[in-house]
Structure formats: C-alpha cells, structure tokens
Design a protein around this motif. Structure first.
Motif, PDB file in Angstrom:
ATOM      1  N   GLY A 174       0.782  -1.216   0.000  1.00  0.00           N
ATOM      2  CA  GLY A 174       0.000   0.000   0.000  1.00  0.00           C
ATOM      3  C   GLY A 174       0.816   1.269   0.000  1.00  0.00           C
ATOM      4  N   HIS A 175       2.127   1.171  -0.151  1.00  0.00           N
ATOM      5  CA  HIS A 175       2.985   2.358  -0.104  1.00  0.00           C
ATOM      6  C   HIS A 175       3.765   2.487  -1.415  1.00  0.00           C
ATOM      7  CE1 HIS A 175       2.263   3.204   4.154  1.00  0.00           C
ATOM      8  NE2 HIS A 175       2.300   1.904   4.330  1.00  0.00           N
ATOM      9  N   GLU A 176       3.026   2.658  -2.521  1.00  0.00           N
ATOM     10  CA  GLU A 176       3.706   2.722  -3.814  1.00  0.00           C
ATOM     11  C   GLU A 176       4.639   3.928  -3.915  1.00  0.00           C
ATOM     12  OE1 GLU A 176      -0.622   4.097  -4.513  1.00  0.00           O
ATOM     13  OE2 GLU A 176       0.405   2.511  -3.428  1.00  0.00           O
ATOM     14  N   ALA A 177       4.398   4.975  -3.128  1.00  0.00           N
ATOM     15  CA  ALA A 177       5.287   6.134  -3.164  1.00  0.00           C
ATOM     16  C   ALA A 177       6.698   5.754  -2.749  1.00  0.00           C
ATOM     17  CB  ALA A 177       4.754   7.249  -2.262  1.00  0.00           C
ATOM     18  N   ARG A 178       6.828   4.811  -1.828  1.00  0.00           N
ATOM     19  CA  ARG A 178       8.147   4.362  -1.407  1.00  0.00           C
ATOM     20  C   ARG A 178       8.838   3.594  -2.534  1.00  0.00           C
ATOM     21  NH1 ARG A 178       6.523   1.291   3.810  1.00  0.00           N
ATOM     22  NH2 ARG A 178       8.564   0.334   3.488  1.00  0.00           N
TER      23      ARG A 178
ATOM     24  N   HIS B  19       8.358   4.014  -5.754  1.00  0.00           N
ATOM     25  CA  HIS B  19       8.775   5.004  -6.734  1.00  0.00           C
ATOM     26  C   HIS B  19      10.015   5.750  -6.250  1.00  0.00           C
ATOM     27  CE1 HIS B  19       4.348   5.189  -8.276  1.00  0.00           C
ATOM     28  NE2 HIS B  19       5.015   4.176  -8.794  1.00  0.00           N
ATOM     29  N   ALA B  20      10.054   6.065  -4.957  1.00  0.00           N
ATOM     30  CA  ALA B  20      11.202   6.791  -4.413  1.00  0.00           C
ATOM     31  C   ALA B  20      12.484   5.981  -4.541  1.00  0.00           C
ATOM     32  CB  ALA B  20      10.943   7.138  -2.944  1.00  0.00           C
ATOM     33  N   VAL B  21      12.397   4.668  -4.343  1.00  0.00           N
ATOM     34  CA  VAL B  21      13.574   3.815  -4.490  1.00  0.00           C
ATOM     35  C   VAL B  21      14.067   3.837  -5.929  1.00  0.00           C
ATOM     36  CG1 VAL B  21      14.397   1.428  -4.467  1.00  0.00           C
ATOM     37  CG2 VAL B  21      13.071   2.297  -2.540  1.00  0.00           C
ATOM     38  N   ALA B  22      13.174   3.560  -6.880  1.00  0.00           N
ATOM     39  CA  ALA B  22      13.569   3.486  -8.290  1.00  0.00           C
ATOM     40  C   ALA B  22      14.085   4.832  -8.793  1.00  0.00           C
ATOM     41  CB  ALA B  22      12.394   3.014  -9.138  1.00  0.00           C
TER      42      ALA B  22
END
Length: 251
Positions: A18-22, A24-27
C-alpha cells in the motif's frame, strides 16, 4: 573471462504493502544516484528481458500487493538490478513482518563513485531502519558470525563477535551486522548511540548525514576485504564500539 565482481546493497525496513510512493522513491532515487541509469526493464517468466514503457504504473500495481518486483537497466555490459521481498514475522525482530530491499551493481570505478548515494537512495526511499553496501561474498563471512546456539563459540573463525539471528533482535532498528558502507536511520543511530564526537571521530570522517537525519557510515577507505588485517581490525573496533549491533548488549 573472469566474472565481474558486484556490490550488494541490502536494506531492512517496514512492509511495503500500500505504499507505492516508497517504491517510486527507491527506483527514482537510484536513477538520480547513477548518471544515465534507467530502471525500465524486468524479466519475464521466459527469462527474457521485457521493457516497461509504463514503469511507474506497473510498479504501483505491484506495490499494492506488497511486492517490489525485479527491475533492471537492461544493460548486460553494466547491469544494475533491484528487487524486494517481505520477510515473515517469524524471521523478523519483534515478531512483526519486515521488508528487505536488495540491489546489485558492478564493483568498478563507476559503481564505487555512486554507491554511497545509491545506498542512501534505496534506504531513504524504502524508509529503512538500517542497511549496508558491501562487496559480493560478504554473506559467507557474516554467516560465520551468526549464533545458532547458546553453546556456540564466542568468536567467529575471523575473531569477530557472534551475532543474534534477526528474529532474536530486540527491535527492528538494531542492525544485525556491519557492512562496508552502513546505513543507519535516525532511529537506528539513536539506538546505537551514534554519533559521539569524542569516540567517533574516525567514523565521522567517512560519514554523511542523510536528508531524514540518518547516516551513511563507511568503515574503510576501500571495499571491505576480510583478508586484509587492517579491514578486519576496523570491523572489530566498530563492533566493540557498538555492542548493540547484533543484539549483543545495550548501547
């Protein structure tokens, strides 16, 4: 032809579901850390490379299911890859599930120049508790330090202290072991008692503060080599400085 050595990055943090923002932040953080890097490929069941024209949407969908699927740059000449998986509560500190990120890149001049920023990007993007970047092969050395029985030896074959298994650590913020470059979140640094200016001058000379208040701490000038007595001594001194690492005692 000899196989090219790699740098391995591992971080441990809270579950990703549920934390797709994380994700995206990694990539995106990895792409900023390495000039020209684009993590726009994956591997299909047929083991063939598949380009991802809508990478971020694809990654968001996978993250909703609690996964960080395999991503790479599609370049076999200079391969960079990252993936993540959830660790069950039975293998994690405190009896709660955790999430492990795993990235790899070549151990060469370009990789060495980028590795500190890359570790920070992965760790901060994933909101990790702790992590490290080390030359490939470190795992067999660390495995010799794992305590599997109370009756086991007090030292590893290299003379390093024995460490608790992850599930026996008192909290997820406590690092299980040391690597070459070490990421300690602000919470992990507090748990370790780092930094103490009177005791950590040498480590601080090779450390960098992160945007979230964590630290990237480099143990040795060159990649960690367990056969180098100077590197082994640096490991030993750092374990002695931070007895909480590996769940050996309180800071």
């Amino acid at each position: 032809m000899t196989a090219r050595r790699r740098l391995i990055l591992i971080t441990q943090g809270p579950v990703l579901a549920g934390h797709e923002a994380r994700a995206h932040a990694v990539a995106q953080g990895m792409e900023r850390a390495v000039p020209g890097l684009r993590l726009g490929w994956t591997v299909a069941e047929s083991r063939k490379m598949v380009e991802l024209p809508q990478r971020d949407a694809w990654l968001a969908q996978a993250t909703r299911a609690g996964e960080f699927p395999f991503l790479c740059n599609g370049d076999e000449r200079w391969p960079v890859m990252v993936s993540g998986s959830q660790k069950p509560a039975s293998l994690s500190p405190g009896g709660h599930p955790s999430f492990e990120m795993n990235a790899k890149l070549p151990l060469d001049a370009v990789g060495l120049a980028a590795v500190a920023e890359l570790l920070e990007a992965v760790a901060e993007g994933a909101c990790a508790y702790w992590g490290h970047a080390s030359p490939e092969g470190y795992g067999s050395e660390v495995s010799e330090q794992m305590r599997h029985s109370a009756r086991g030896p007090e030292r590893s074959p290299r003379g390093l202290p024995m460490l608790s298994l992850s599930r026996h650590l008192p909290s997820p913020e406590i690092p299980q072991y040391l690597g070459w470059l070490n990421y300690w979140s602000a919470a992990a640094a507090r748990a370790l008692g780092f930094p103490d200016p009177s005791r950590d001058a040498e480590l601080l000379s090779r450390a960098r503060r992160t945007a979230s208040g964590g630290w990237v701490v480099q143990l040795t000038e060159t990649p960690l080599d367990y056969d180098d007595p100077v590197h082994l001594d640096a490991l030993l001194r750092t374990y002695e400085r931070f007895p909480a690492i590996g769940g050996r005692s309180s800071p």
